[in-house]
Write a protein that holds these residues in place. Sequence first.
Motif, PDB file in Angstrom:
ATOM      1  N   ILE A   2       0.695  -1.275  -0.218  1.00 34.59           N
ATOM      2  CA  ILE A   2       0.130  -0.041  -0.012  1.00 34.59           C
ATOM      3  C   ILE A   2       0.830   1.232   0.192  1.00 34.59           C
ATOM      4  CG2 ILE A   2      -1.662   1.456   1.395  1.00 34.59           C
ATOM      5  CD1 ILE A   2      -2.808  -1.387   2.395  1.00 34.59           C
ATOM      6  N   GLU A   3       0.868   2.040  -0.810  1.00 35.60           N
ATOM      7  CA  GLU A   3       1.794   3.181  -1.234  1.00 35.60           C
ATOM      8  C   GLU A   3       1.187   4.417  -0.730  1.00 35.60           C
ATOM      9  OE1 GLU A   3       4.463   3.199  -2.897  1.00 35.60           O
ATOM     10  OE2 GLU A   3       4.447   1.193  -3.695  1.00 35.60           O
ATOM     11  N   VAL A   4       1.798   4.991   0.460  1.00 38.80           N
ATOM     12  CA  VAL A   4       1.193   6.243   1.104  1.00 38.80           C
ATOM     13  C   VAL A   4       2.046   7.538   0.791  1.00 38.80           C
ATOM     14  CG1 VAL A   4       0.684   6.719   3.428  1.00 38.80           C
ATOM     15  CG2 VAL A   4       0.844   4.521   2.831  1.00 38.80           C
ATOM     16  N   LEU A   5       1.311   8.579   0.805  1.00 35.81           N
ATOM     17  CA  LEU A   5       1.804   9.691   0.822  1.00 35.81           C
ATOM     18  C   LEU A   5       1.567  10.293   2.126  1.00 35.81           C
ATOM     19  CD1 LEU A   5       3.233  12.330  -0.925  1.00 35.81           C
ATOM     20  CD2 LEU A   5       0.824  12.851  -1.444  1.00 35.81           C
ATOM     21  N   VAL A   6       2.832  11.040   2.665  1.00 39.09           N
ATOM     22  CA  VAL A   6       2.820  11.745   3.912  1.00 39.09           C
ATOM     23  C   VAL A   6       2.768  13.143   3.973  1.00 39.09           C
ATOM     24  CG1 VAL A   6       3.816  11.901   6.238  1.00 39.09           C
ATOM     25  CG2 VAL A   6       3.868   9.536   5.289  1.00 39.09           C
ATOM     26  N   VAL A   7       1.870  13.659   4.212  1.00 37.72           N
ATOM     27  CA  VAL A   7       1.767  15.457   4.066  1.00 37.72           C
ATOM     28  C   VAL A   7       1.640  15.859   5.440  1.00 37.72           C
ATOM     29  CG1 VAL A   7       0.327  17.251   2.953  1.00 37.72           C
ATOM     30  CG2 VAL A   7       0.248  15.025   2.010  1.00 37.72           C
ATOM     31  N   GLY A  26       3.195  -4.233   5.049  1.00 39.02           N
ATOM     32  CA  GLY A  26       2.343  -4.125   3.831  1.00 39.02           C
ATOM     33  C   GLY A  26       2.206  -2.598   3.331  1.00 39.02           C
ATOM     34  N   PHE A  27       3.000  -1.639   4.082  1.00 37.69           N
ATOM     35  CA  PHE A  27       2.801  -0.393   3.867  1.00 37.69           C
ATOM     36  C   PHE A  27       4.068   0.243   3.200  1.00 37.69           C
ATOM     37  CE2 PHE A  27      -0.900  -0.867   6.154  1.00 37.69           C
ATOM     38  CZ  PHE A  27      -1.757  -0.064   5.728  1.00 37.69           C
ATOM     39  N   ARG A  28       4.214   1.232   2.485  1.00 37.92           N
ATOM     40  CA  ARG A  28       5.460   1.855   1.867  1.00 37.92           C
ATOM     41  C   ARG A  28       5.256   3.268   1.625  1.00 37.92           C
ATOM     42  NH1 ARG A  28       8.053  -1.634  -2.598  1.00 37.92           N
ATOM     43  NH2 ARG A  28       5.892  -0.903  -3.682  1.00 37.92           N
ATOM     44  N   VAL A  29       6.321   4.065   2.119  1.00 33.26           N
ATOM     45  CA  VAL A  29       5.966   5.520   1.961  1.00 33.26           C
ATOM     46  C   VAL A  29       6.525   5.763   0.587  1.00 33.26           C
ATOM     47  CG1 VAL A  29       6.958   7.583   2.573  1.00 33.26           C
ATOM     48  CG2 VAL A  29       6.393   6.065   4.244  1.00 33.26           C
ATOM     49  N   ALA A  30       5.447   6.290  -0.322  1.00 29.64           N
ATOM     50  CA  ALA A  30       5.787   6.622  -1.709  1.00 29.64           C
ATOM     51  C   ALA A  30       6.391   8.199  -1.791  1.00 29.64           C
ATOM     52  CB  ALA A  30       4.419   6.462  -2.526  1.00 29.64           C
ATOM     53  N   GLY A  31       6.079   9.037  -0.663  1.00 34.95           N
ATOM     54  CA  GLY A  31       6.741  10.513  -0.917  1.00 34.95           C
ATOM     55  C   GLY A  31       6.283  11.304   0.378  1.00 34.95           C
ATOM     56  N   GLU A  32       7.093  12.296   0.682  1.00 33.76           N
ATOM     57  CA  GLU A  32       6.598  13.357   1.643  1.00 33.76           C
ATOM     58  C   GLU A  32       6.296  14.731   0.978  1.00 33.76           C
ATOM     59  OE1 GLU A  32       9.233  13.605   4.970  1.00 33.76           O
ATOM     60  OE2 GLU A  32       9.668  11.244   4.721  1.00 33.76           O
ATOM     61  N   GLU A  38       2.601  21.061  -2.813  1.00 38.70           N
ATOM     62  CA  GLU A  38       3.459  19.910  -3.001  1.00 38.70           C
ATOM     63  C   GLU A  38       2.810  18.649  -3.081  1.00 38.70           C
ATOM     64  OE1 GLU A  38       7.854  18.247  -1.487  1.00 38.70           O
ATOM     65  OE2 GLU A  38       6.675  19.731  -0.207  1.00 38.70           O
ATOM     66  N   ALA A  39       1.683  18.460  -2.076  1.00 34.86           N
ATOM     67  CA  ALA A  39       0.923  17.379  -2.092  1.00 34.86           C
ATOM     68  C   ALA A  39       0.283  17.161  -3.379  1.00 34.86           C
ATOM     69  CB  ALA A  39       0.084  17.619  -0.812  1.00 34.86           C
TER      70      ALA A  39
END
Length: 226
Positions: A2-7, A26-32, A38-39
């Motif tokens: 599961i690709e996650v964007l952290v804002v 099961g989770f991966r950070v795709a970007g910040e 930027e989000a």
Amino acid sequence: MIEVLVVDDDTRVARVNAAYVTKVPGFRVAGEAHSATEAIRLMETLPHLDLVLLDHYLPDETGLAVVQEMRRRGHQTDVIMVTAARDISTVQAAMRQGALQYLVKPFAFAGLRAKLEAYAALRRTLDGGGEAEQAQVDRIFGALSTAAQPAPPKGHSPPTAERVRRALLNAEGPLSAQEIAEGTGLSRQTAQRYLKLLERTGRARLTLRYGDTGRPEHRYVWVTRM
């Protein structure tokens, strides 16, 4: 994965939240991202984004404005608000705009982990597609319910109660004590005891299935709390 964007506008907080995400299987950070602009830009460029952990207080726009812009552009990415904003009007607006969950700062890792695990359970529930019976509808709407459960009475183990709870929550329909036992590794007697506890406390509902013998089989389904 599961690709996650952290804002989050605070880069330190964003790094901490991203580190938390990577600790959940099961989770991966795709970007910040640290601003609304930027989000939105990252949402346009990241190809397989599944979930946004979204702060409300951003330097150029609010998190809710980001959600509105996402939907206007056709992005159906799921959103969990992660913010210090705790006024009821903001919480209500987030709910109405489709945020799946709302996590109030400050929080410990366990708080975010619970939200992410509940989200993963929801994804598994929805993967099958097709039509849903009422039990599966209850499961879909209950998958994100991560409120703390009351402590079991004396003589009951919280980890065991949690195993039974998760078995019910992740089930396609009502389960018998024998099915719970087989799925959790507990004895049938132990599973039955905890099922009765969950029924007494209103967390599970008893249903009856009649077979050829005429004696009904006791089956249990998780009760959604709205």
